[in-house]
Design a protein around this motif. Structure first.
Motif, PDB file in Angstrom:
ATOM      1  N   ARG A  53      -1.851  13.490  -4.830  1.00 37.70           N
ATOM      2  CA  ARG A  53      -2.035  14.814  -4.230  1.00 37.70           C
ATOM      3  C   ARG A  53      -1.807  14.795  -2.721  1.00 37.70           C
ATOM      4  N   SER A  54      -1.160  13.756  -2.209  1.00 40.78           N
ATOM      5  CA  SER A  54      -0.932  13.660  -0.765  1.00 40.78           C
ATOM      6  C   SER A  54       0.102  14.692  -0.323  1.00 40.78           C
ATOM      7  N   ASN A  55       0.154  14.925   0.992  1.00 43.79           N
ATOM      8  CA  ASN A  55       1.065  15.921   1.542  1.00 43.79           C
ATOM      9  C   ASN A  55       2.342  15.307   2.098  1.00 43.79           C
ATOM     10  N   ASP A  56       2.543  14.007   1.901  1.00 48.38           N
ATOM     11  CA  ASP A  56       3.751  13.371   2.431  1.00 48.38           C
ATOM     12  C   ASP A  56       4.883  13.487   1.416  1.00 48.38           C
ATOM     13  N   GLU A  57       6.004  12.792   1.731  1.00 50.12           N
ATOM     14  CA  GLU A  57       7.182  12.885   0.871  1.00 50.12           C
ATOM     15  C   GLU A  57       6.908  12.329  -0.522  1.00 50.12           C
ATOM     16  N   TYR A 103       0.827  -1.207   0.000  1.00 51.47           N
ATOM     17  CA  TYR A 103       0.000   0.000   0.000  1.00 51.47           C
ATOM     18  C   TYR A 103       0.866   1.263   0.000  1.00 51.47           C
ATOM     19  N   ILE A 104       1.924   1.245   0.829  1.00 50.44           N
ATOM     20  CA  ILE A 104       2.787   2.422   0.922  1.00 50.44           C
ATOM     21  C   ILE A 104       3.500   2.683  -0.396  1.00 50.44           C
ATOM     22  N   THR A 105       3.931   1.618  -1.059  1.00 50.58           N
ATOM     23  CA  THR A 105       4.702   1.786  -2.304  1.00 50.58           C
ATOM     24  C   THR A 105       3.813   1.867  -3.542  1.00 50.58           C
TER      25      THR A 105
END
Length: 510
Positions: free
Chosen positions: A219-223, A192-194
């Protein structure tokens, strides 16, 4: 190995190591505490045995040592030997009591070794020994009697070690179940993360295959979201640069083709007339005509070469920007274009508000001469042509408009008239002596002065060319190189000599 698999394996191994070390520490701590309690309990029982034995021994030793030892043991064994504890007594040479039990459990040699360790001392010692029968705690103490006696107790600890083994087995099962469940969760979580990274990779591959319009939708705000945005900006920039390179290559191709075409016509004429002069008998009038054509076409090639040199080298050498009075430009322009307008029957007007344009005076005059010359060429002979050059001082800028009522420019060709060798009406332009470089020079001069060019034209009605110059250049120095301008800094172009400018104006007839 894929990043998701690396993440899964790394996390699983790390958790396994952490929980294994934690389990070993926890089990060791619990077992050590339990074992210490049993050792303390065994030592306490051994001390109680010694105290009871010494008390009974002293009260009966007057009847003989053998009687005292036997009598004492008979009276205290029921109170001492319980909960898996067994007593033994020996002197320096022989066993008095308990040898059978000690030997039966394989503890004889270890017990005798402890006795030897106590010879000549009055202390005590213990040892945990493992035999085929199990685990045993052996305590040996030296009694205060007339002859040296060694008292001890053997306590079986097999049950405690069995409890530890059971806890280890149970922990292994729990750890295995936990790692199996955790491994599944970690694997799903790593996938899921990758997932955005895999999506970004697919997008990159499709862009590499030619789908240049694709972009990442993360459009996420993470790295990873920031990486996707950076990737999109990179893709946009690469596409822009690629399109610019394609356009540049196309323009260079068009430039080469147009240049070759422009050379072809005068060279053909020169070669043809020269061949006529060389191979044919011509009348004086025909010879004069041929010579004139060779001369005129040679001058055309010379003019073309001058314009090309101006276009290529204008932005390679720095020039000085100085304040130029617009009234001085107005007088110079009016005096120069009046004869041309009278010859063509054009009514014209030159009006410039008082103001200052920072730049190179010769380049600015060349700009306005070219704009007015193009406006004049847009008039058909016999028409009532009108041309207006109007300069207006604005807030923070100076605007110059060149207005004519000539043929106009098609809407779809306005964006291309600043390309070198591009001509709206090629036959008329060549007839007028043009090569399609004038507007390219104008655009270059405007660019070097930090200005902007706006064109509004209607077919059959005329054209308005509006040039807006900033009154102050956005730099502190008076000069900038062309390379600095190419990097986005307003700078300077090449200074052309007054002699060269006047010579070219003379050739144009203005």
């Amino acid at each position: 190995m894929k990043f998701a698999d690396k993440l899964f394996l790394t996390t699983t191994v790390l958790l396994t190591l952490i929980f294994t070390l934690f389990g070993i520490w926890m089990l060791s701590s619990d077992f050590s505490a339990l074992l210490d309690r049993e050792i303390e309990r065994g030592i306490g029982e051994s001390r109680m045995f010694r105290v009871l034995f010494e008390m009974g021994y002293r009260s009966t030793v007057e009847y003989g040592e053998d009687y005292a030892v036997g009598r004492t043991l008979d009276s205290i064994l029921n109170n001492v030997e319980r909960d898996g504890s067994h007593c033994f007594v020996m002197n320096d040479d022989v066993w008095i009591y308990g040898e059978e039990y000690i030997a039966g459990n394989g503890l004889l040699q270890e017990t005798e070794n402890l006795r030897e360790a106590l010879r000549g001392t009055s202390g005590w010692c213990y040892k945990i020994n493992r035999t085929d029968e199990g685990f045993f705690l052996i305590n040996v103490m030296k009694a205060e009697t007339e002859t040296p006696l060694y008292l001890g107790m053997s306590k079986e600890l097999t049950e405690i070690y069995g409890i530890r083994q059971g806890m280890i087995t149970q922990y292994r099962i729990v750890l295995g179940v936990f790692l199996a469940m955790g491994g599944v969760c970690i694997y799903l979580l790593s996938r899921y993360i990758t997932r955005p990274i895999r999506s970004l990779g697919r997008t990159a591959r499709r862009i590499a295959d030619g789908s240049f319009e694709l972009r990442s939708g993360n459009r996420s705000n993470d790295e990873i979201g920031q990486l996707a945005r950076d990737f999109n900006r990179m893709a946009d920039k690469l596409v822009e640069q690629m399109e610019a390179k394609i356009l540049e290559a196309k323009q260079q191709e068009d430039f080469t083709a147009a240049f070759a075409h422009e050379l072809k016509t005068p060279l053909t004429s020169i070669i043809g007339y020269a061949d006529m002069l060389n191979t044919m008998k011509l009348s004086p009038e025909e010879q004069a005509e041929s010579t004139y054509y060779i001369y005129s076409q040679g001058r055309r090639l010379e003019s073309l070469s001058h314009k090309l040199l101006d276009l290529v080298s204008m932005d390679k050498n720095p020039i000085l920007f100085k304040p130029v009075q617009t009234r001085k430009l107005e007088e110079n322009i009016r005096a120069t274009v009046r004869p041309v307008w009278e010859q063509r029957g054009i009514k014209g007007k030159v009006e410039m508000d008082r103001g200052i344009i920072r730049g190179d005076e010769e380049l600015l005059l060349s700009l306005f001469y070219n704009l007015l010359d193009n406006a004049a060429k847009a008039m058909d002979k016999g028409e009532k042509g009108f041309i207006l050059l109007k300069g207006t001082a604005l807030s923070g800028a100076y605007e110059v408009k060149v207005v004519d009522n000539g043929r106009g420019i098609p809407l779809d060709e306005i964006g291309r008239i600043t390309e070198a060798f591009y001509m709206v009406d090629k036959s008329r332009s060549r007839k007028e002596g043009g090569a399609g470089i004038g507007m390219a020079l104008c655009h270059k001069i405007i660019y070097l002065h930090g200005g902007t060019l706006k064109i509004d034209s209607r077919l059959g009605e005329g054209t308005v060319m509006k040039v807006i110059f900033p009154t102050e250049l956005p730099v502190s120095e008076d000069s900038r190189s062309a390379r600095e301008r190419a990097a986005g800094v307003i700078g300077a172009g090449q200074r052309r000599s007054s002699y060269g400018a006047k010579k070219r104006r003379k050739e144009k007839g203005i």
